[in-house]
Write an enzyme that holds these catalytic residues in place. Structure first.
Site, PDB file in Angstrom:
ATOM      1  N   GLY A 248       0.747  -1.257   0.000  1.00 15.99           N
ATOM      2  CA  GLY A 248       0.000   0.000   0.000  1.00 15.99           C
ATOM      3  C   GLY A 248       0.771   1.296   0.000  1.00 15.99           C
ATOM      4  N   GLU A 283       3.915  -6.628   1.644  1.00 16.17           N
ATOM      5  CA  GLU A 283       3.513  -6.972   0.271  1.00 16.17           C
ATOM      6  C   GLU A 283       3.490  -5.747  -0.639  1.00 16.17           C
ATOM      7  OE1 GLU A 283      -0.399  -8.487   1.033  1.00 16.17           O
ATOM      8  OE2 GLU A 283       0.321 -10.372   1.868  1.00 16.17           O
ATOM      9  N   ARG A 286       2.987  -1.393  -5.918  1.00 18.39           N
ATOM     10  CA  ARG A 286       3.158  -0.113  -6.584  1.00 18.39           C
ATOM     11  C   ARG A 286       4.507   0.538  -6.266  1.00 18.39           C
ATOM     12  NH1 ARG A 286      -1.434   3.291  -7.602  1.00 18.39           N
ATOM     13  NH2 ARG A 286      -2.493   2.069  -6.018  1.00 18.39           N
ATOM     14  N   ARG A 322      -6.162   3.852 -15.396  1.00 21.09           N
ATOM     15  CA  ARG A 322      -6.222   4.553 -14.105  1.00 21.09           C
ATOM     16  C   ARG A 322      -6.846   5.952 -14.200  1.00 21.09           C
ATOM     17  NH1 ARG A 322      -2.702   5.737 -11.008  1.00 21.09           N
ATOM     18  NH2 ARG A 322      -3.648   4.903  -9.129  1.00 21.09           N
ATOM     19  N   TYR A 326     -10.216   5.939 -11.927  1.00 21.93           N
ATOM     20  CA  TYR A 326     -10.001   6.555 -10.604  1.00 21.93           C
ATOM     21  C   TYR A 326      -9.821   8.061 -10.706  1.00 21.93           C
ATOM     22  CZ  TYR A 326      -8.256   1.744  -9.834  1.00 21.93           C
ATOM     23  OH  TYR A 326      -8.082   0.391  -9.807  1.00 21.93           O
ATOM     24  N   CYS A 351     -13.513   5.014 -28.286  1.00 21.63           N
ATOM     25  CA  CYS A 351     -14.785   5.724 -28.447  1.00 21.63           C
ATOM     26  C   CYS A 351     -15.509   5.929 -27.122  1.00 21.63           C
ATOM     27  CB  CYS A 351     -15.671   4.959 -29.412  1.00 21.63           C
ATOM     28  SG  CYS A 351     -15.852   3.256 -28.909  1.00 21.63           S
ATOM     29  N   GLU A 352     -14.851   6.588 -26.190  1.00 14.74           N
ATOM     30  CA  GLU A 352     -15.481   6.933 -24.908  1.00 14.74           C
ATOM     31  C   GLU A 352     -14.932   8.277 -24.473  1.00 14.74           C
ATOM     32  OE1 GLU A 352     -16.369   4.457 -21.885  1.00 14.74           O
ATOM     33  OE2 GLU A 352     -16.175   2.579 -22.991  1.00 14.74           O
ATOM     34  N   TYR A 380       0.043  -1.107 -12.123  1.00 16.08           N
ATOM     35  CA  TYR A 380      -1.378  -1.072 -12.495  1.00 16.08           C
ATOM     36  C   TYR A 380      -1.581  -0.383 -13.854  1.00 16.08           C
ATOM     37  CZ  TYR A 380      -1.530  -2.387  -7.603  1.00 16.08           C
ATOM     38  OH  TYR A 380      -1.287  -3.020  -6.416  1.00 16.08           O
TER      39      TYR A 380
HETATM   40  N1  LLP Z   1      -1.539  -6.980  -0.804  1.00 18.29           N
HETATM   41  C1  LLP Z   1      -2.868  -7.062  -1.038  1.00 18.29           C
HETATM   42  C2  LLP Z   1      -3.650  -8.052  -0.304  1.00 18.29           C
HETATM   43  C3  LLP Z   1      -3.468  -6.205  -1.971  1.00 18.29           C
HETATM   44  O1  LLP Z   1      -4.769  -6.284  -2.186  1.00 18.29           O
HETATM   45  C4  LLP Z   1      -2.672  -5.252  -2.658  1.00 18.29           C
HETATM   46  C5  LLP Z   1      -3.269  -4.343  -3.641  1.00 18.29           C
HETATM   47  C6  LLP Z   1      -1.291  -5.216  -2.394  1.00 18.29           C
HETATM   48  C7  LLP Z   1      -0.766  -6.092  -1.455  1.00 18.29           C
HETATM   49  C8  LLP Z   1      -0.357  -4.273  -3.082  1.00 18.29           C
HETATM   50  O2  LLP Z   1      -0.660  -2.953  -2.819  1.00 18.29           O
HETATM   51  P1  LLP Z   1       0.302  -1.785  -3.360  1.00 18.29           P
HETATM   52  O3  LLP Z   1       1.608  -1.896  -2.595  1.00 18.29           O
HETATM   53  O4  LLP Z   1       0.509  -1.996  -4.817  1.00 18.29           O
HETATM   54  O5  LLP Z   1      -0.428  -0.557  -3.052  1.00 18.29           O
HETATM   55  N2  LLP Z   1      -5.641  -0.827  -9.324  1.00 18.29           N
HETATM   56  C9  LLP Z   1      -5.428   0.114  -8.247  1.00 18.29           C
HETATM   57  C10 LLP Z   1      -4.707  -0.491  -7.084  1.00 18.29           C
HETATM   58  C11 LLP Z   1      -5.375  -1.728  -6.508  1.00 18.29           C
HETATM   59  C12 LLP Z   1      -4.631  -2.344  -5.364  1.00 18.29           C
HETATM   60  C13 LLP Z   1      -5.207  -3.649  -4.956  1.00 18.29           C
HETATM   61  N3  LLP Z   1      -4.527  -4.334  -3.929  1.00 18.29           N
HETATM   62  C14 LLP Z   1      -4.704   1.340  -8.801  1.00 18.29           C
HETATM   63  O6  LLP Z   1      -4.405   1.358  -9.990  1.00 18.29           O
HETATM   64  O7  LLP Z   1      -4.448   2.296  -8.076  1.00 18.29           O
END
Ligand code: LLP
Length: 424
Positions: A248, A283, A286, A322, A326, A351-352, A380
């Site tokens: 996150g 984990e 990003r 994205r 978002y 076409c959007e 992403y």
């Molecule tokens: N662990 C779990 C259980 C998760 O659900 C996620 C992301 C991560 C780790 C990794 O999170 P990160 O470090 O990447 O923030 N598509 C969205 C982001 C969706 C994230 C979903 N879960 C975007 O483009 O912002």
């Protein structure tokens, strides 16, 4: 026209003599040779981030599991695996890719609210480190399937600590109302229930509260709530080994963004986790790959509608969704510097109306045939791309010093309709 070197806010991307470079490679050269759209990634940027994480957590027993959902290109996964990281997966497909890239099973954790029987079987056969279980029914099913294989499946329960991560609502996962995890106040009962199954081996606790988190204090709140539960479990004789804090950590999307570092994260969560004596798992997705990548597109047309200007490029929401879903901001720059500026909506060919990469952006003036770069697109981006409007997915290129190599071939029309042509 003399244009001086003007480095961007993203490491390893910057201008030299008016041309945008990634490491020591001119992006214009890559785009001319490989075509567009392309995703390009800086190997050094990825390695730097991994090292920052390793350095930040080196004094505590920590397994860093890269979240494949951010970007699952096999060549990138291989680089990440070679650095000793584990993998955080969310589907059978991601398990397949993790194994292909060489991640050992004892470094793979598997979250997700809807794991199918097939996916559970696959992960049990591979003997992964932990299923991060999201419901009581999932516990039952994992137990049944493990029994069939005469195995014990390692599980952790994903706790939903009801903490607001103060990020986009679509990527907030740790609130009570979200579909993720088991409510923290039902945590004790969930573990008692899990302890009854013969083919489950309880090894840990998991929580992930959201993505693109920039206010680091939310991690403290989530870790403390989770640690409380660990203490309660201990009192009942339920001993754990792992404390998984999820991913996150946010990245820079705008030049003025100031985001927390892996060190900031370590400083805030290690003291809490330490009190439990458990090994830590994190984990990140990003924050490993996001700033390392850019999407490069070519200007097809310029269009003026009175005082509204459009730069129409050969890449759109099917490559990078994205901005559309978002309303996410990605900084966009011209690959060739120009002292003249323009303000325009930078849009794709789909076409959007929602098909845009950036609205009302000031960029160095471009002409038909010029290239633009959409920054911080490593996470992403490619992993959420689609074939909408029957558009082949972009090629992907890895830059390493002065070298570049194609790490994903551009799709062609045959790829897109292959499974339909087969049954015609
Ligand atoms: N662990 C779990 C259980 C998760 O659900 C996620 C992301 C991560 C780790 C990794 O999170 P990160 O470090 O990447 O923030 N598509 C969205 C982001 C969706 C994230 C979903 N879960 C975007 O483009 O912002």
């Amino acid at each position: 026209m003399e244009i001086s070197r003007n480095n961007l806010f993203i490491e390893y991307f910057g201008y030299i003599d008016g041309k945008l470079y990634c490491e020591d490679v001119s992006i214009q050269n890559v785009a001319s040779k490989v075509g567009t759209p392309i995703y390009i990634y800086s190997k050094k940027a990825i390695l730097d981030k991994i090292n920052q994480y390793k350095e930040a957590f080196k004094d505590y027993d920590t397994l860093i599991c890269y979240a494949l959902k951010a970007n699952s290109n096999l060549s990138l996964l291989k680089i990440i695996e070679e650095q000793g990281l584990g993998a955080d997966i969310v589907s059978g497909g991601e398990l397949y890719k993790a194994k292909k890239a060489g991640f050992p099973s004892n470094r793979i954790v598997y979250a997700g609210v809807g794991k199918t029987d097939y996916e559970i079987e696959f992960a049990i056969r591979e003997g992964i480190l932990s299923f991060n279980v999201e419901s009581l029914m999932e516990l039952e099913v994992i137990d049944q399937i493990a029994k069939k294989y005469d195995k014990k499946a390692n599980i952790s329960i994903r706790i939903n600590p009801d903490v607001d991560p103060k990020t986009h609502p679509y990527i907030s996962t740790g609130l009570k109302k979200s579909k993720f995890g088991i409510d923290i106040d039902q945590g004790l009962d969930a573990y008692r229930y899990a302890a009854k199954f013969d083919n489950l081996n309880i090894i840990g606790i998991h929580c992930h509260i959201g993505s693109q988190i920039t206010d680091i204090s939310v991690y403290k709140e989530a870790a403390e709530k989770t640690a409380d539960l660990v203490f309660k479990l201990k009192k009942e004789g339920i001993e754990l080994q792992y404390f998984d804090m999820g991913g996150g950590l946010g990245i820079r999307y705008r030049p003025e963004d100031n985001v927390p570092t892996p060190k900031d994260l370590a400083d805030i969560i290690i003291p809490v986790v330490k009190q439990t004596g458990l090994k830590l798992i994190i984990e990140p997705g990003r924050s490993i790959i996001g700033e390392a990548g850019a999407l490069i597109a070519k200007v097809i047309f310029l269009k003026d509608k009175g005082d509204k200007h459009f730069v129409i490029v050969d890449s759109g929401m099917n490559d990078l969704i994205r901005p559309s879903i978002y309303n996410a901001y990605h900084h966009i720059v011209s690959v060739k510097q120009n002292s003249e500026k323009m303000v325009a909506d930078i849009v794709g060919p789909i076409c959007e109306t929602g098909d845009f990469l950036g609205l009302e952006r000031e960029i160095d003036k471009v002409e038909r045939g010029d290239f633009i770069a959409v920054l911080s697109a490593g996470a992403y981006g490619a992993s959420m791309s689609s074939n909408y409007n029957v558009r082949p997915k972009a090629a992907e290129v890895l830059i390493d010093g002065e070298k570049f190599s194609i790490i994903k071939e551009r799709e062609d029309y045959r790829h897109i309709s292959l499974f339909e042509e087969e049954i015609l």
